[in-house]
Design a protein around this motif. Sequence first.
Motif, PDB file in Angstrom:
ATOM      1  N   ASP A  41      -0.629  -2.653   4.100  1.00 51.33           N
ATOM      2  CA  ASP A  41      -1.011  -1.875   5.276  1.00 51.33           C
ATOM      3  C   ASP A  41       0.227  -1.340   5.989  1.00 51.33           C
ATOM      4  O   ASP A  41       0.270  -0.170   6.398  1.00 51.33           O
ATOM      5  CB  ASP A  41      -1.842  -2.738   6.220  1.00 51.33           C
ATOM      6  CG  ASP A  41      -2.257  -1.980   7.470  1.00 51.33           C
ATOM      7  OD1 ASP A  41      -3.096  -1.067   7.360  1.00 51.33           O
ATOM      8  OD2 ASP A  41      -1.751  -2.306   8.560  1.00 51.33           O
ATOM      9  N   ARG A  42       1.252  -2.183   6.110  1.00 53.18           N
ATOM     10  CA  ARG A  42       2.478  -1.775   6.802  1.00 53.18           C
ATOM     11  C   ARG A  42       3.288  -0.788   5.942  1.00 53.18           C
ATOM     12  O   ARG A  42       3.904   0.140   6.482  1.00 53.18           O
ATOM     13  CB  ARG A  42       3.315  -3.012   7.139  1.00 53.18           C
ATOM     14  CG  ARG A  42       4.479  -2.759   8.070  1.00 53.18           C
ATOM     15  CD  ARG A  42       4.030  -2.332   9.467  1.00 53.18           C
ATOM     16  NE  ARG A  42       3.278  -3.372  10.142  1.00 53.18           N
ATOM     17  CZ  ARG A  42       3.808  -4.296  10.934  1.00 53.18           C
ATOM     18  NH1 ARG A  42       5.124  -4.333  11.124  1.00 53.18           N
ATOM     19  NH2 ARG A  42       3.039  -5.175  11.541  1.00 53.18           N
ATOM     20  N   ALA A  44       2.113   1.410   3.845  1.00 55.44           N
ATOM     21  CA  ALA A  44       1.424   2.717   3.847  1.00 55.44           C
ATOM     22  C   ALA A  44       1.818   3.559   2.639  1.00 55.44           C
ATOM     23  O   ALA A  44       2.219   4.722   2.763  1.00 55.44           O
ATOM     24  CB  ALA A  44       1.698   3.458   5.154  1.00 55.44           C
ATOM     25  N   LYS A  46       1.586   5.914  -0.629  1.00 55.72           N
ATOM     26  CA  LYS A  46       0.797   7.121  -0.840  1.00 55.72           C
ATOM     27  C   LYS A  46       0.676   7.421  -2.328  1.00 55.72           C
ATOM     28  O   LYS A  46       1.561   7.056  -3.119  1.00 55.72           O
ATOM     29  CB  LYS A  46       1.441   8.311  -0.124  1.00 55.72           C
ATOM     30  CG  LYS A  46       1.509   8.168   1.388  1.00 55.72           C
ATOM     31  CD  LYS A  46       2.203   9.355   2.015  1.00 55.72           C
ATOM     32  CE  LYS A  46       2.192   9.271   3.538  1.00 55.72           C
ATOM     33  NZ  LYS A  46       2.882   8.059   4.028  1.00 55.72           N
ATOM     34  N   ALA A  68      -2.657   1.510  -5.084  1.00 55.58           N
ATOM     35  CA  ALA A  68      -2.422   2.365  -3.920  1.00 55.58           C
ATOM     36  C   ALA A  68      -1.768   3.689  -4.296  1.00 55.58           C
ATOM     37  O   ALA A  68      -2.105   4.735  -3.727  1.00 55.58           O
ATOM     38  CB  ALA A  68      -1.562   1.633  -2.893  1.00 55.58           C
ATOM     39  N   THR A 148       9.797  -2.403   2.845  1.00 58.21           N
ATOM     40  CA  THR A 148       8.861  -3.183   3.643  1.00 58.21           C
ATOM     41  C   THR A 148       8.727  -4.541   2.981  1.00 58.21           C
ATOM     42  O   THR A 148       8.337  -4.622   1.813  1.00 58.21           O
ATOM     43  CB  THR A 148       7.472  -2.512   3.708  1.00 58.21           C
ATOM     44  OG1 THR A 148       7.595  -1.171   4.179  1.00 58.21           O
ATOM     45  CG2 THR A 148       6.540  -3.289   4.638  1.00 58.21           C
ATOM     46  N   GLN A 278      11.020  -3.808   8.144  1.00 62.27           N
ATOM     47  CA  GLN A 278      11.059  -2.473   7.555  1.00 62.27           C
ATOM     48  C   GLN A 278      12.384  -1.814   7.874  1.00 62.27           C
ATOM     49  O   GLN A 278      13.006  -2.062   8.921  1.00 62.27           O
ATOM     50  CB  GLN A 278       9.924  -1.589   8.089  1.00 62.27           C
ATOM     51  CG  GLN A 278       8.543  -1.988   7.543  1.00 62.27           C
ATOM     52  CD  GLN A 278       7.490  -0.951   7.864  1.00 62.27           C
ATOM     53  OE1 GLN A 278       7.184  -0.729   9.028  1.00 62.27           O
ATOM     54  NE2 GLN A 278       6.916  -0.344   6.847  1.00 62.27           N
TER      55      GLN A 278
END
Length: 285
Positions: A41-42, A44, A46, A68, A148, A278
């Motif tokens: 989730d952190r 993210a 793509k 993901a 991350t 991060q």
Amino acid sequence: MTETNQDQAEYWGKSASGMKWLTFEEQIAASFAPVVDLLLDRAALKPGQRVLDIGCGLGDTTLAAASAVGPTGHVLGADISAPFLDRARQRASGVDNVEFVLADAQIEPFNPADRDAMISRFGMMFFSDTVAAFANIARALKSGGRMTFAAWGPLAGNPWFYIPHLAATERLGQPPKVDRNAPGPLAFHDIGRVTGLMAEAGLSGIEADAVEVELTPPGGLEGAAALCTRLGPAARVMAHFNGSDSDETAIHETVTQALEPYVKGDRVLMPATINLFQARRAGTA
């Protein structure tokens, strides 16, 4: 593979304690699933991104990241344990956008500027030279590429560690104390120290915070107590003192009692403090 972290390679690749992660593969994956969710989730990620997964272990995070980024993306899982990678490759059979490499990430010559993102669940706390490791991993990122990673927070916020440790030391005694900042599961408990090391390595856009989650060990109270007894601090104390079967039974009983407050229905939900870090490789975001 030339290893700077030879002791970690021996532990995770050959020791009886390290190999327990294969024995309890499914239970560990279920327990730490909320941390994987938090990490992704952190991060993210793509579709189409190229990702590096450091300390990928048995491939939990690698496969989740592969989903993901989709078929146009790619995930490279790196770990110092050959047996772990053998299992990860088995699990990834038929997944076309995943690859694994046996590597000491502190010194591995990853392809430079090749990855959009780096992730890690509990894989960054074991380097002999953390600054060198951060800098080396950053070189694998494109300009502005983001790291991350999740690490265990302070001991007081993690009954996963302190309950079995107390049970084992009450039974067998206290093993020699070690520097809690030394390479190991709790080495990144101090957010300020770690972000300082990240800055020293030349990373930019550094962010970090402590996040409260609930670990989800399977098998109810008995399953959670068995896992806590056979892995982690209790197992290390048992190994140090050459504990007997009766010692393990006594420790298991103590852990079982201590976990009772975390029983919710037929599940055990163990609170945990996870430090999320991060940063970016210096360059345009």
